[in-house]
Design an enzyme around this catalytic site. Sequence first.
Site, PDB file in Angstrom:
ATOM      1  N   ILE A  63       0.822  -1.217   0.000  1.00 31.77           N
ATOM      2  CA  ILE A  63       0.000   0.000   0.000  1.00 31.77           C
ATOM      3  C   ILE A  63       0.858   1.270   0.000  1.00 31.77           C
ATOM      4  O   ILE A  63       0.327   2.361  -0.178  1.00 31.77           O
ATOM      5  CB  ILE A  63      -1.040   0.015   1.149  1.00 31.77           C
ATOM      6  CG1 ILE A  63      -0.392   0.238   2.526  1.00 31.77           C
ATOM      7  CG2 ILE A  63      -1.887  -1.255   1.139  1.00 31.77           C
ATOM      8  CD1 ILE A  63      -1.407   0.652   3.591  1.00 31.77           C
ATOM      9  N   VAL A  96       6.796   1.178  21.504  1.00 34.55           N
ATOM     10  CA  VAL A  96       6.839   2.288  22.465  1.00 34.55           C
ATOM     11  C   VAL A  96       8.282   2.700  22.791  1.00 34.55           C
ATOM     12  O   VAL A  96       8.582   3.880  22.912  1.00 34.55           O
ATOM     13  CB  VAL A  96       6.103   1.878  23.768  1.00 34.55           C
ATOM     14  CG1 VAL A  96       6.080   3.032  24.754  1.00 34.55           C
ATOM     15  CG2 VAL A  96       4.689   1.415  23.449  1.00 34.55           C
ATOM     16  N   TYR A 193       1.067   7.211  15.757  1.00 32.54           N
ATOM     17  CA  TYR A 193       0.103   6.151  15.433  1.00 32.54           C
ATOM     18  C   TYR A 193      -1.325   6.664  15.635  1.00 32.54           C
ATOM     19  O   TYR A 193      -2.198   6.476  14.775  1.00 32.54           O
ATOM     20  CB  TYR A 193       0.371   4.931  16.318  1.00 32.54           C
ATOM     21  CG  TYR A 193      -0.569   3.767  16.082  1.00 32.54           C
ATOM     22  CD1 TYR A 193      -0.419   2.927  14.982  1.00 32.54           C
ATOM     23  CD2 TYR A 193      -1.613   3.499  16.973  1.00 32.54           C
ATOM     24  CE1 TYR A 193      -1.283   1.863  14.766  1.00 32.54           C
ATOM     25  CE2 TYR A 193      -2.475   2.431  16.765  1.00 32.54           C
ATOM     26  CZ  TYR A 193      -2.310   1.615  15.659  1.00 32.54           C
ATOM     27  OH  TYR A 193      -3.169   0.563  15.452  1.00 32.54           O
ATOM     28  N   GLY A 194      -1.554   7.322  16.785  1.00 30.47           N
ATOM     29  CA  GLY A 194      -2.888   7.850  17.084  1.00 30.47           C
ATOM     30  C   GLY A 194      -3.362   8.840  16.028  1.00 30.47           C
ATOM     31  O   GLY A 194      -4.503   8.766  15.566  1.00 30.47           O
ATOM     32  N   VAL A 195      -2.463   9.742  15.613  1.00 28.22           N
ATOM     33  CA  VAL A 195      -2.851  10.730  14.593  1.00 28.22           C
ATOM     34  C   VAL A 195      -3.122  10.028  13.254  1.00 28.22           C
ATOM     35  O   VAL A 195      -4.076  10.355  12.545  1.00 28.22           O
ATOM     36  CB  VAL A 195      -1.776  11.830  14.447  1.00 28.22           C
ATOM     37  CG1 VAL A 195      -2.077  12.728  13.245  1.00 28.22           C
ATOM     38  CG2 VAL A 195      -1.693  12.669  15.722  1.00 28.22           C
ATOM     39  N   LYS A 197      -4.317   7.170  12.832  1.00 26.42           N
ATOM     40  CA  LYS A 197      -5.620   6.497  12.906  1.00 26.42           C
ATOM     41  C   LYS A 197      -6.773   7.502  13.002  1.00 26.42           C
ATOM     42  O   LYS A 197      -7.887   7.198  12.568  1.00 26.42           O
ATOM     43  CB  LYS A 197      -5.638   5.503  14.069  1.00 26.42           C
ATOM     44  CG  LYS A 197      -4.700   4.301  13.857  1.00 26.42           C
ATOM     45  CD  LYS A 197      -5.069   3.470  12.628  1.00 26.42           C
ATOM     46  CE  LYS A 197      -4.299   2.156  12.568  1.00 26.42           C
ATOM     47  NZ  LYS A 197      -4.656   1.320  11.410  1.00 26.42           N
ATOM     48  N   ARG A 231      -3.497  -9.993  20.107  1.00 25.85           N
ATOM     49  CA  ARG A 231      -2.154 -10.588  20.183  1.00 25.85           C
ATOM     50  C   ARG A 231      -1.575 -10.803  18.777  1.00 25.85           C
ATOM     51  O   ARG A 231      -1.876 -11.798  18.119  1.00 25.85           O
ATOM     52  CB  ARG A 231      -2.227 -11.932  20.924  1.00 25.85           C
ATOM     53  CG  ARG A 231      -2.521 -11.815  22.414  1.00 25.85           C
ATOM     54  CD  ARG A 231      -2.406 -13.147  23.124  1.00 25.85           C
ATOM     55  NE  ARG A 231      -3.420 -14.107  22.735  1.00 25.85           N
ATOM     56  CZ  ARG A 231      -4.664 -14.148  23.202  1.00 25.85           C
ATOM     57  NH1 ARG A 231      -5.083 -13.253  24.075  1.00 25.85           N
ATOM     58  NH2 ARG A 231      -5.505 -15.091  22.803  1.00 25.85           N
TER      59      ARG A 231
HETATM   60  P1  NAP Z   1       0.715  -6.952  12.341  1.00 23.71           P
HETATM   61  O1  NAP Z   1       0.625  -8.305  12.908  1.00 23.71           O
HETATM   62  O2  NAP Z   1       1.954  -6.162  12.473  1.00 23.71           O
HETATM   63  O3  NAP Z   1       0.301  -7.057  10.790  1.00 23.71           O
HETATM   64  C1  NAP Z   1       0.328  -5.938   9.973  1.00 23.71           C
HETATM   65  C2  NAP Z   1       0.142  -6.380   8.538  1.00 23.71           C
HETATM   66  O4  NAP Z   1       0.165  -5.217   7.703  1.00 23.71           O
HETATM   67  C3  NAP Z   1       1.268  -7.299   8.065  1.00 23.71           C
HETATM   68  O5  NAP Z   1       0.739  -8.249   7.185  1.00 23.71           O
HETATM   69  C4  NAP Z   1       2.182  -6.339   7.317  1.00 23.71           C
HETATM   70  O6  NAP Z   1       2.964  -6.961   6.343  1.00 23.71           O
HETATM   71  C5  NAP Z   1       1.123  -5.461   6.686  1.00 23.71           C
HETATM   72  N1  NAP Z   1       1.681  -4.226   6.144  1.00 23.71           N
HETATM   73  C6  NAP Z   1       2.406  -3.257   6.779  1.00 23.71           C
HETATM   74  N2  NAP Z   1       2.771  -2.319   5.890  1.00 23.71           N
HETATM   75  C7  NAP Z   1       2.269  -2.692   4.680  1.00 23.71           C
HETATM   76  C8  NAP Z   1       2.306  -2.148   3.375  1.00 23.71           C
HETATM   77  N3  NAP Z   1       2.970  -1.014   3.110  1.00 23.71           N
HETATM   78  N4  NAP Z   1       1.646  -2.776   2.374  1.00 23.71           N
HETATM   79  C9  NAP Z   1       0.991  -3.915   2.625  1.00 23.71           C
HETATM   80  N5  NAP Z   1       0.940  -4.508   3.828  1.00 23.71           N
HETATM   81  C10 NAP Z   1       1.563  -3.902   4.840  1.00 23.71           C
HETATM   82  O7  NAP Z   1      -0.432  -5.993  12.931  1.00 23.71           O
HETATM   83  P2  NAP Z   1      -1.948  -6.291  13.366  1.00 23.71           P
HETATM   84  O8  NAP Z   1      -2.007  -6.164  14.837  1.00 23.71           O
HETATM   85  O9  NAP Z   1      -2.460  -7.508  12.700  1.00 23.71           O
HETATM   86  O10 NAP Z   1      -2.650  -4.997  12.767  1.00 23.71           O
HETATM   87  C11 NAP Z   1      -3.587  -5.037  11.695  1.00 23.71           C
HETATM   88  C12 NAP Z   1      -4.359  -3.718  11.702  1.00 23.71           C
HETATM   89  O11 NAP Z   1      -5.073  -3.588  12.933  1.00 23.71           O
HETATM   90  C13 NAP Z   1      -3.456  -2.477  11.636  1.00 23.71           C
HETATM   91  O12 NAP Z   1      -4.071  -1.507  10.826  1.00 23.71           O
HETATM   92  C14 NAP Z   1      -3.391  -2.014  13.079  1.00 23.71           C
HETATM   93  O13 NAP Z   1      -3.102  -0.648  13.183  1.00 23.71           O
HETATM   94  C15 NAP Z   1      -4.796  -2.348  13.539  1.00 23.71           C
HETATM   95  N6  NAP Z   1      -4.960  -2.485  14.991  1.00 23.71           N
HETATM   96  C16 NAP Z   1      -4.324  -3.465  15.680  1.00 23.71           C
HETATM   97  C17 NAP Z   1      -4.526  -3.592  17.049  1.00 23.71           C
HETATM   98  C18 NAP Z   1      -3.880  -4.693  17.860  1.00 23.71           C
HETATM   99  O14 NAP Z   1      -4.097  -4.731  19.081  1.00 23.71           O
HETATM  100  N7  NAP Z   1      -3.130  -5.602  17.268  1.00 23.71           N
HETATM  101  C19 NAP Z   1      -5.364  -2.692  17.725  1.00 23.71           C
HETATM  102  C20 NAP Z   1      -5.996  -1.693  16.998  1.00 23.71           C
HETATM  103  C21 NAP Z   1      -5.798  -1.613  15.629  1.00 23.71           C
HETATM  104  P3  NAP Z   1       4.504  -7.436   6.632  1.00 23.71           P
HETATM  105  O15 NAP Z   1       4.427  -8.791   7.237  1.00 23.71           O
HETATM  106  O16 NAP Z   1       5.104  -7.419   5.265  1.00 23.71           O
HETATM  107  O17 NAP Z   1       5.117  -6.426   7.548  1.00 23.71           O
END
Ligand code: NAP
Length: 276
Positions: A63, A96, A193-195, A197, A231
Site C-alpha cells: 500500500i 513504544v 500512530y494515534g494521529v 488512525k 495478540r
Molecule cells: P501486524 O501483525 O503487524 O500485521 C500488519 C500487517 O500489515 C502485516 O501483514 C504487514 O505486512 C502489513 N503491512 C504493513 N505495511 C504494509 C504495506 N505497506 N503494504 C501492505 N501490507 C503492509 O499488525 P496487526 O495487529 O495484525 O494490525 C492489523 C491492523 O489492525 C493495523 O491496521 C493495526 O493498526 C490495527 N490495529 C491493531 C490492534 C492490535 O491490538 N493488534 C489494535 C488496533 C488496531 P509485513 O508482514 O510485510 O510487515
Amino acid sequence: MSNIPVAVVTGSNKGIGFAIVRALCKQFPGDVYLTARDPGRGQEAVAKLQEEGLHALFHQLDIDDLQSIRAFRDFLKEKYGGLNVLVNNAGIAFRVYDRTPFAVQAEVTLKTNFFGTRNVCTELLPLVKPYGRVVNVSSMASSSALGGCSRELQQKFRSDAITEDELVELMTKFVEDTKKSVHEKEGWPNTAYGVSKIGVTVLSRIQARMLNEKRKDDHILLNACCPGWVRTDMAGPDATKSPDEGAETPVYLALLPSDADGPHGQFVSNKTVRTW
Ligand code: NAP
C-alpha cells in the site's frame, strides 16, 4: 470476466488481516484475496490456510507503492470488473521504546497508515460494486488521540463538512509540525500512530458521506473499526484478544447483509457504533 463476488484484505499475510481472510474463506461466498507486500510471506500464508482446508487466492499489494496498488486495481477490473468487499487492514506501529526520532516515526507511520490506505481507497473505491462493503481498520487509539488534540483540531476532525483535501492537509501539517518540533504547540497529541488512525477514522466518515452524495443507490456500506487489543506482532503477547477474535468486528462489517442500511460512516468496535 468472472461474475464471482470478490473480497480483498490488505496486509493479510499475518496478524488480524490473516484472521480476517481465514473468516472470509469460511463465510464469504466468492473469491477471497490474501494480499501482502512480500510475495513470499503472502504465498506462505495462503499455504497455511490451505493446510486448514481453506482456499484463499494471493495477489501482491504494497500500500506504500502506487504502482503496486494500480497493478492490483487493473487486475481486479479485468478479472472481476471490480470488487465486492475491501478490508483496509494493513498498518504499522513503532514500538513504544523505539528510539527513532519522533518526526521520522510520524512521517513513516502516516505514510502507510493514512496516505497508503487513502491511495488504496482512491484506486479501489470507484471499483466497488453495488451492495459492496468497505472496512477501514482504525483503532481506539484514534479516539484517544482525538481527545488529546486541541479544541480547534477536535472540531475539525469531528466536522461533518471536512473534505478529503482538508484532511490530507491536516495530516501533512502534523508531519511537518513534528519536523519543526512544534506539533504540541500546534495542538497535536504526542502519538504518530494515534494521529494516523484519526486520519483513517475521519477519512472513513468523509468517504461514507461521498458515497451518500454520489452513489446512494448502490447501497455500499463503509465504516471504520477497532479490532480490539489483539495478540499480534504489533501489539505483543499480552493483548487480550486472539487474532480470530480481533477479526470479528471487521468481518461483521465486511459481511453486513444486503438489506442492511447501516452502520455506515461509523466508527465501530465490538460490533457497536461508538461516538466520535
Ligand atoms: P501486524 O501483525 O503487524 O500485521 C500488519 C500487517 O500489515 C502485516 O501483514 C504487514 O505486512 C502489513 N503491512 C504493513 N505495511 C504494509 C504495506 N505497506 N503494504 C501492505 N501490507 C503492509 O499488525 P496487526 O495487529 O495484525 O494490525 C492489523 C491492523 O489492525 C493495523 O491496521 C493495526 O493498526 C490495527 N490495529 C491493531 C490492534 C492490535 O491490538 N493488534 C489494535 C488496533 C488496531 P509485513 O508482514 O510485510 O510487515
